[in-house]
Scaffold this motif. Structure first.
Motif, PDB file in Angstrom:
ATOM      1  N   GLY A  22      10.077   2.555  -5.965  1.00 59.09           N
ATOM      2  CA  GLY A  22       8.497   2.976  -6.139  1.00 59.09           C
ATOM      3  C   GLY A  22       9.507   4.270  -5.556  1.00 59.09           C
ATOM      4  N   CYS A  23       7.421   4.904  -5.024  1.00 62.30           N
ATOM      5  CA  CYS A  23       7.154   5.089  -5.978  1.00 62.30           C
ATOM      6  C   CYS A  23       6.708   6.528  -6.355  1.00 62.30           C
ATOM      7  N   PHE A  24       6.234   6.565  -7.638  1.00 66.36           N
ATOM      8  CA  PHE A  24       5.670   7.603  -8.289  1.00 66.36           C
ATOM      9  C   PHE A  24       3.950   7.897  -8.777  1.00 66.36           C
ATOM     10  N   CYS A  25       3.539   7.857  -7.748  1.00 66.51           N
ATOM     11  CA  CYS A  25       2.057   7.694  -7.403  1.00 66.51           C
ATOM     12  C   CYS A  25       1.719   9.334  -7.668  1.00 66.51           C
ATOM     13  N   GLU A  26       0.719   9.584  -8.179  1.00 59.91           N
ATOM     14  CA  GLU A  26       0.613  11.617  -7.514  1.00 59.91           C
ATOM     15  C   GLU A  26       0.667  11.575  -6.661  1.00 59.91           C
ATOM     16  N   HIS A  27       0.204  11.305  -5.127  1.00 58.50           N
ATOM     17  CA  HIS A  27       0.212  11.756  -4.079  1.00 58.50           C
ATOM     18  C   HIS A  27       1.795  11.949  -3.470  1.00 58.50           C
ATOM     19  N   CYS A  28       2.340  10.546  -3.498  1.00 65.29           N
ATOM     20  CA  CYS A  28       3.819  10.980  -3.384  1.00 65.29           C
ATOM     21  C   CYS A  28       4.934  11.971  -4.777  1.00 65.29           C
ATOM     22  N   MET A  29       4.521  12.343  -5.511  1.00 72.82           N
ATOM     23  CA  MET A  29       4.843  13.354  -6.556  1.00 72.82           C
ATOM     24  C   MET A  29       4.602  14.598  -5.579  1.00 72.82           C
ATOM     25  N   GLY A  59       0.801  -1.064   0.229  1.00 71.24           N
ATOM     26  CA  GLY A  59       0.480  -0.409   0.034  1.00 71.24           C
ATOM     27  C   GLY A  59       1.237   0.976  -0.296  1.00 71.24           C
ATOM     28  N   CYS A  60       0.415   2.313  -0.755  1.00 70.99           N
ATOM     29  CA  CYS A  60       1.265   3.452  -0.056  1.00 70.99           C
ATOM     30  C   CYS A  60       1.061   4.005   0.299  1.00 70.99           C
ATOM     31  N   THR A  61       1.821   4.390   1.542  1.00 71.89           N
ATOM     32  CA  THR A  61       1.223   5.318   2.857  1.00 71.89           C
ATOM     33  C   THR A  61       1.500   7.146   2.770  1.00 71.89           C
TER      34      THR A  61
HETATM   35 ZN   LIG Z   1       3.089   6.620  -3.265  1.00 69.24          ZN
END
Ligand SMILES: [Zn+2]
Length: 486
Positions: A165-172, A122-124
């Motif tokens: 990881g992680c390159f999801c929009e929230h991490c960016m 999961g992305c924290t």
């Molecule tokens: Zn993420």
């Protein structure tokens, strides 16, 4: 009966079995279980604390309090689990996305699948996954447990330094805000960044790699990588800290907070300021017998230097080895090693074991081998609690490990037999063990009491000569405490 009726009544009336305010979070003499056990096992070991999992219901909390124990409930930050990922489209999307935009499977949970769904990290940093974690905490803490334990506290940070990881929009978005608030202009200039408006680290990193394999290979050459990793560690640590409030609100009283922080590694230390104690795996290199314990010792010493109590267990591979080969004596060394270094080794009752071939499996270790050790610790708590490591060297023969711990006018030398034969899983008894300490490190006394769990205590003479104090232990089987008082 190990406690009075009045105590039982008190425990039943007052919800949390918390310590008085001036007591440490964990006493050195604490006897800690990792997982829930039945009353009989707790009583056999004279247990005082359930540290990992778990007492998630009022009934379970009450059961532990009636035994005079404090108890934790636990969650993990790792994953929503294959089943929920399969069933819940929101959580299915709230996962770590690698450089190519793909989810990342938890490597050691390859055998945990549901209807073909893999177990993904999961992305924290994803608000949907964070909401899920808060809900999990409320679910396990509303029974009123004394402590919350968080496994895999690194969350997304665990995937950042070697899994792409992680390159999801929230991490960016989170990383852009981190650069705005936490990183100085010069660092940004050096990275060639003129403006953070619309800055996207994924796009930036694409200037260095075309796919996730390439990215993992070159990631340490990409500017701001250290900042990217630090951002993730700090975000995971802050989220861990927040769970103490969420848990306290659900429990209805203040709580303790622990994490499975492998404090031997730098990346596991960011979380420490948020924790009251550490409950962790500490690798012991079981296959090497007693020859490779330096790392395990360093782990305990770091905890003492940092000033955070540690309750440890060995690693999954260690337990798999000890279980398969029935190395029960070796595990006795692990127990003594932790307590000799001011920390605690969780009762080796039912243990999680792991190998690449067998995946997760379990083993129950024999009570009669270990319960006497833990009962000894509890019965001699006065020689554990409140002591701290002394810098003075203790001279002993090879194969004998010694630590010196002192408190006011008292001192205790822990002596541990490391002369281990792996084939027979046997410690060769050491005879006439000569121990020498700087005279000013201990109280001036004519005799010292030798305490051990597997034999009668005895008193031997102490000789002071040329600034050194020495005494002889007639026989060292596993572990002996030499207790000095004025
Ligand atoms: Zn993420």
């Amino acid at each position: 009966m190990r406690h009075s009726i009045a105590l039982v009544l008190l425990a039943a009336l007052a919800a949390p079995a918390v310590l008085a305010e001036d007591e440490p979070v964990m006493r050195h003499s604490e006897v800690v279980f990792m997982y829930t056990a039945d009353n009989e096992a707790y009583e056999a070991y004279d247990a005082t604390f359930l540290a990992w999992s778990g007492a998630p219901t009022e009934e379970e909390v009450e059961r532990h309090h009636e035994l005079g124990m404090r108890c934790a409930a636990s969650i993990w930050f790792l994953t929503a689990g294959a089943q929920l990922l399969h069933e819940d489209p929101v959580l299915h999307d709230a996962v770590v996305k690698d450089f190519d935009g793909n989810p990342v499977e938890v490597p050691w949970l390859f055998d945990h699948r549901h209807e073909g769904q893999e177990t993904w990290f999961g992305c924290t940093n994803n608000p949907d996954y964070q909401a899920h974690l808060r809900e999990e905490v409320r679910g396990v803490m509303n029974g009123g447990a004394d402590s919350l334990h968080i496994d895999d506290h690194l969350g997304t940070a665990q995937t950042v330094d070697h899994m792409g990881g992680c390159f999801c929009e929230h991490c960016m978005t989170g990383f852009r805000e981190y650069l705005e608030n936490e990183v100085d202009e010069e660092t940004l200039d050096d990275a060639g960044i003129e403006s953070l408006e619309d800055f996207d680290y994924h796009e930036f990193a694409r200037g260095y790699a075309d796919n996730v394999e390439e990215y993992i290979e070159v990631q340490w050459d990409i500017p701001l990588m250290e900042e990217f990793i630090e951002f993730n560690r700090e975000a995971a640590a802050a989220l861990t800290g927040e769970m103490r409030e969420v848990g306290a609100e659900a429990a209805g009283h203040p709580i303790l907070l622990s994490a499975n922080a492998w404090i031997g590694q730098e990346r596991h230390r960011t979380v420490l300021p948020y924790l009251t104690h550490v409950v962790c795996e500490n690798p012991h290199h079981a296959a090497a017998g007693t020859d490779d314990l330096g790392g395990a010792i360093g782990f305990y010493e770091f905890g003492e230097d940092y000033g955070i109590p540690v309750a440890a267990t060995a690693g999954g591979h260690d337990w798999a080895h000890a279980a398969a080969e029935e190395k029960y004596t070796l595990v006795q060394v692990w127990v003594a090693l932790a307590y000799a270094h001011g920390q605690r080794f969780m009762v080796p009752h039912r243990q999680w074991c792991f190998t690449e071939e067998l995946g997760t499996h379990w083993h129950t270790f024999p009570k009669d081998v270990y319960a006497p050790m833990y009962r000894f610790i509890r019965a001699n708590a006065e020689w554990f609690d409140g002591f701290s490591a002394a810098a003075d060297d203790v001279e002993t023969p090879d194969n004998v490990l010694a630590t010196l711990r002192t408190q006011d006018e008292k001192a205790v030398v822990h002596l541990l037999n490391l002369d281990y034969g792996a084939d027979a899983d046997e410690l060769r008894s050491q005879e006439e063990v000569r121990v020498t300490i700087p005279a000013d490190a201990i109280p001036e006394t004519e005799s010292v009491e030798l305490l051990r769990y597997d034999g009668e205590s005895e008193t031997v003479d102490v000789n002071f000569e040329d600034g050194a104090a020495s005494f002889t232990v007639p026989q060292l089987t596993v572990w002996t405490l030499a207790a000095f008082s004025e």
